[in-house]
Scaffold this motif. Structure first.
Motif, PDB file in Angstrom:
ATOM      1  N   SER A 310      15.274  27.554  46.540  1.00 15.45           N
ATOM      2  CA  SER A 310      16.157  28.750  46.084  1.00 15.45           C
ATOM      3  C   SER A 310      17.873  28.193  46.059  1.00 15.45           C
ATOM      4  CB  SER A 310      16.179  29.791  46.881  1.00 15.45           C
ATOM      5  OG  SER A 310      16.921  29.473  48.321  1.00 15.45           O
ATOM      6  N   ARG A 311      17.831  26.888  46.442  1.00 11.94           N
ATOM      7  CA  ARG A 311      19.132  26.259  46.447  1.00 11.94           C
ATOM      8  C   ARG A 311      20.133  26.971  47.351  1.00 11.94           C
ATOM      9  NH1 ARG A 311      19.797  23.009  40.893  1.00 11.94           N
ATOM     10  NH2 ARG A 311      17.479  22.628  40.534  1.00 11.94           N
ATOM     11  N   GLU A 312      19.816  27.804  48.318  1.00 10.02           N
ATOM     12  CA  GLU A 312      20.718  28.625  48.923  1.00 10.02           C
ATOM     13  C   GLU A 312      21.210  27.533  49.998  1.00 10.02           C
ATOM     14  OE1 GLU A 312      20.983  32.056  52.240  1.00 10.02           O
ATOM     15  OE2 GLU A 312      19.106  31.737  51.161  1.00 10.02           O
ATOM     16  N   GLY A 313      22.622  27.330  50.209  1.00  8.47           N
ATOM     17  CA  GLY A 313      23.208  26.404  51.123  1.00  8.47           C
ATOM     18  C   GLY A 313      23.222  25.114  50.816  1.00  8.47           C
ATOM     19  N   VAL A 314      22.713  24.632  49.693  1.00  9.15           N
ATOM     20  CA  VAL A 314      22.539  23.360  49.229  1.00  9.15           C
ATOM     21  C   VAL A 314      24.101  22.695  49.198  1.00  9.15           C
ATOM     22  CG1 VAL A 314      21.870  21.712  47.418  1.00  9.15           C
ATOM     23  CG2 VAL A 314      20.405  23.512  48.180  1.00  9.15           C
ATOM     24  N   THR A 315      24.875  23.580  48.542  1.00 13.43           N
ATOM     25  CA  THR A 315      26.172  22.889  48.141  1.00 13.43           C
ATOM     26  C   THR A 315      26.960  22.520  49.402  1.00 13.43           C
ATOM     27  OG1 THR A 315      26.147  24.248  46.191  1.00 13.43           O
ATOM     28  CG2 THR A 315      28.282  23.427  47.200  1.00 13.43           C
ATOM     29  N   ASP A 316      26.803  23.476  50.560  1.00 11.71           N
ATOM     30  CA  ASP A 316      27.535  23.186  51.836  1.00 11.71           C
ATOM     31  C   ASP A 316      26.822  21.989  52.211  1.00 11.71           C
ATOM     32  OD1 ASP A 316      29.040  25.454  51.294  1.00 11.71           O
ATOM     33  OD2 ASP A 316      27.471  26.882  52.534  1.00 11.71           O
ATOM     34  N   VAL A 317      25.728  21.692  52.184  1.00  4.62           N
ATOM     35  CA  VAL A 317      25.020  20.388  52.877  1.00  4.62           C
ATOM     36  C   VAL A 317      25.583  19.127  52.222  1.00  4.62           C
ATOM     37  CG1 VAL A 317      22.983  19.299  53.264  1.00  4.62           C
ATOM     38  CG2 VAL A 317      22.969  21.794  53.686  1.00  4.62           C
ATOM     39  N   LEU A 318      25.698  19.226  51.020  1.00  2.90           N
ATOM     40  CA  LEU A 318      26.390  18.300  50.116  1.00  2.90           C
ATOM     41  C   LEU A 318      27.666  17.779  50.453  1.00  2.90           C
ATOM     42  CD1 LEU A 318      24.792  18.682  46.576  1.00  2.90           C
ATOM     43  CD2 LEU A 318      23.881  17.146  48.340  1.00  2.90           C
ATOM     44  N   ARG A 319      28.399  18.955  50.475  1.00  2.00           N
ATOM     45  CA  ARG A 319      29.784  18.572  51.024  1.00  2.00           C
ATOM     46  C   ARG A 319      29.955  18.236  52.385  1.00  2.00           C
ATOM     47  NH1 ARG A 319      31.917  24.555  48.610  1.00  2.00           N
ATOM     48  NH2 ARG A 319      32.337  23.878  46.528  1.00  2.00           N
ATOM     49  N   ALA A 320      29.161  18.421  53.151  1.00  2.00           N
ATOM     50  CA  ALA A 320      29.117  17.936  54.677  1.00  2.00           C
ATOM     51  C   ALA A 320      28.743  16.492  54.565  1.00  2.00           C
ATOM     52  CB  ALA A 320      27.966  18.649  55.588  1.00  2.00           C
ATOM     53  N   LEU A 321      27.841  16.139  53.555  1.00  2.00           N
ATOM     54  CA  LEU A 321      27.435  14.468  53.657  1.00  2.00           C
ATOM     55  C   LEU A 321      28.483  13.843  52.903  1.00  2.00           C
ATOM     56  CD1 LEU A 321      23.763  14.923  52.070  1.00  2.00           C
ATOM     57  CD2 LEU A 321      24.560  14.344  54.415  1.00  2.00           C
ATOM     58  N   ARG A 322      29.250  14.573  51.844  1.00  2.00           N
ATOM     59  CA  ARG A 322      30.435  13.891  51.365  1.00  2.00           C
ATOM     60  C   ARG A 322      31.569  13.504  52.365  1.00  2.00           C
ATOM     61  NH1 ARG A 322      34.027  17.124  47.221  1.00  2.00           N
ATOM     62  NH2 ARG A 322      34.444  17.961  49.331  1.00  2.00           N
ATOM     63  N   ALA A 323      31.841  14.444  52.921  1.00  2.00           N
ATOM     64  CA  ALA A 323      32.899  14.290  54.003  1.00  2.00           C
ATOM     65  C   ALA A 323      32.715  12.993  55.027  1.00  2.00           C
ATOM     66  CB  ALA A 323      32.772  15.554  54.884  1.00  2.00           C
ATOM     67  N   GLN A 324      31.374  12.895  55.251  1.00  2.00           N
ATOM     68  CA  GLN A 324      31.037  11.471  55.967  1.00  2.00           C
ATOM     69  C   GLN A 324      31.153   9.865  55.212  1.00  2.00           C
ATOM     70  OE1 GLN A 324      30.692  11.429  59.180  1.00  2.00           O
ATOM     71  NE2 GLN A 324      30.730  13.681  59.797  1.00  2.00           N
TER      72      GLN A 324
END
Length: 343
Positions: A310-324
């Motif tokens: 459903s792609r729910e929460g996917v953007t937040d996970v990608l942002r958490a990865l990008r921050a690292q």
């Protein structure tokens, strides 16, 4: 194209050409003297990291690489031609290992990087080199030095910014397909993914590379399932995304299984920054989500909720990865003129 990340090859550099023992003989020249030329140098065996390759499949069909030997010297002070080098073209991220599969000879991490694996033998001296004040007519000439023969291993470790971890059917391939143009095989049985997949994902006008590897099971370090040999492909990642199946019945136990395999694998992999995400929340109600998240956070720390379907929460996970990921690794994505963007 089939994927191959480990190959054994046999290499040999060229031998040097022999020097010539020759004397100048021309009409009306009374004292000709020695004029033997040197032998040519043997060819080197060189490995080069090139762009556009992501597998070692070429080395399945050819395992022997022999450079040319140098030509022998000739009269009239003619030096023999040097032997041609032979170049092994490998993907970026390939490690060159010695025959023991432990000693690292070279790590090919940049496009255009070249390393000489076996140097060709020097050519022998001709008899002209041995002429002296007390030896005016030497008949001595040296043979060329032999080439170097060795066995090496090529091991490919894909270069990605983030890596996906999890048990089989944790939703890693679904996540990769939902966030990139990669199209990995997706099915409802374990070990659907049999080899690593790469995809470029984008979030907030930036892009980074993510790698999906086959799932781990308990005892993978002992060879169970597919084993842990694909973990090498996430060793170079800046951050790991650990996906946990929210519908498995024991998410905390699943998390411990994967972490145990990372620790048994050794190296610094278990100490890399990790983002933990509870996947498949589209199959859970609000009460189940809260309970499972709380249970998982007791052992794993902060947990993101997401669903690759459903792609729910996917953007937040990608942002958490990008921050690292460091800024110099991120790439600004190009937006088409009409203002739209497709992953």
């Amino acid at each position: 194209m089939k994927f191959l990340d480990l190959a054994k090859v046999y290499i040999r550099s060229g031998s040097g050409g022999s020097g010539a023992a020759s004397f100048r003989r021309e009409k009306y020249i009374e004292f000709g003297g020695p004029d033997g030329g040197d032998g040519g140098k043997g060819g080197d065996v060189v490995v080069e990291a090139v762009d556009g390759l992501n597998t070692l499949i070429d080395f399945r069909y050819q395992q022997h690489f022999f450079a040319k030997s140098g030509q022998g010297g000739m009269g009239a002070q003619k030096t023999g031609a040097s032997g041609a080098d032979i170049v092994l073209r490998v993907p970026v991220g390939t490690e060159i290992l010695d025959e023991d599969k432990e000693t690292v000879i070279a790590d090919m991490t940049e496009v255009g990087q070249r390393v000489v694996l076996a140097e060709g033998g020097n050519g022998g001296w001709g008899n002209l080199r041995f002429k002296s004040s007390i030896n005016r007519a030497p008949r001595k000439a040296n043979p060329g030095l032999p080439g170097i023969e060795r066995t090496i291993w090529l091991r490919l470790k894909l270069i990605a910014d983030a890596g996906l971890l999890g048990l089989p059917n944790a939703g890693k391939s679904t996540f990769l397909a939902a966030t990139s143009n990669a199209r990995p095989k997706i099915a409802d049985y374990p070990f659907t993914t049999l080899h690593p997949n790469l995809g470029v994902v984008g979030v907030d006008d930036t892009e980074f590379l993510i790698a999906d590897i086959p799932g781990l099971i308990a005892g993978a370090h002992e060879g169970k399932g597919i084993g842990d040999r694909f973990l090498g492909h996430v060793e170079r990642c800046a951050v790991l995304l650990h996906l946990v199946d929210g519908t498995s019945g024991d998410p905390a136990g699943d998390w411990r299984t994967v972490i145990t395999e990372l620790e048994e694998y050794g190296g610094a992999l278990a100490d890399k920054p990790r983002v933990t995400a509870l996947n498949k929340i589209d199959a859970l109600d609000d009460e189940e989500r809260a309970f499972i998240r709380e249970t998982l956070e007791e052992v794993a720390g902060p947990v993101h909720l997401m669903s690759g379907v459903s792609r729910e929460g996917v953007t937040d996970v990608l942002r958490a990865l990008r921050a690292q990921i460091s800024e110099d690794k991120l790439r600004r994505r190009e937006t088409p003129e009409d203002g739209t963007w497709q992953p």
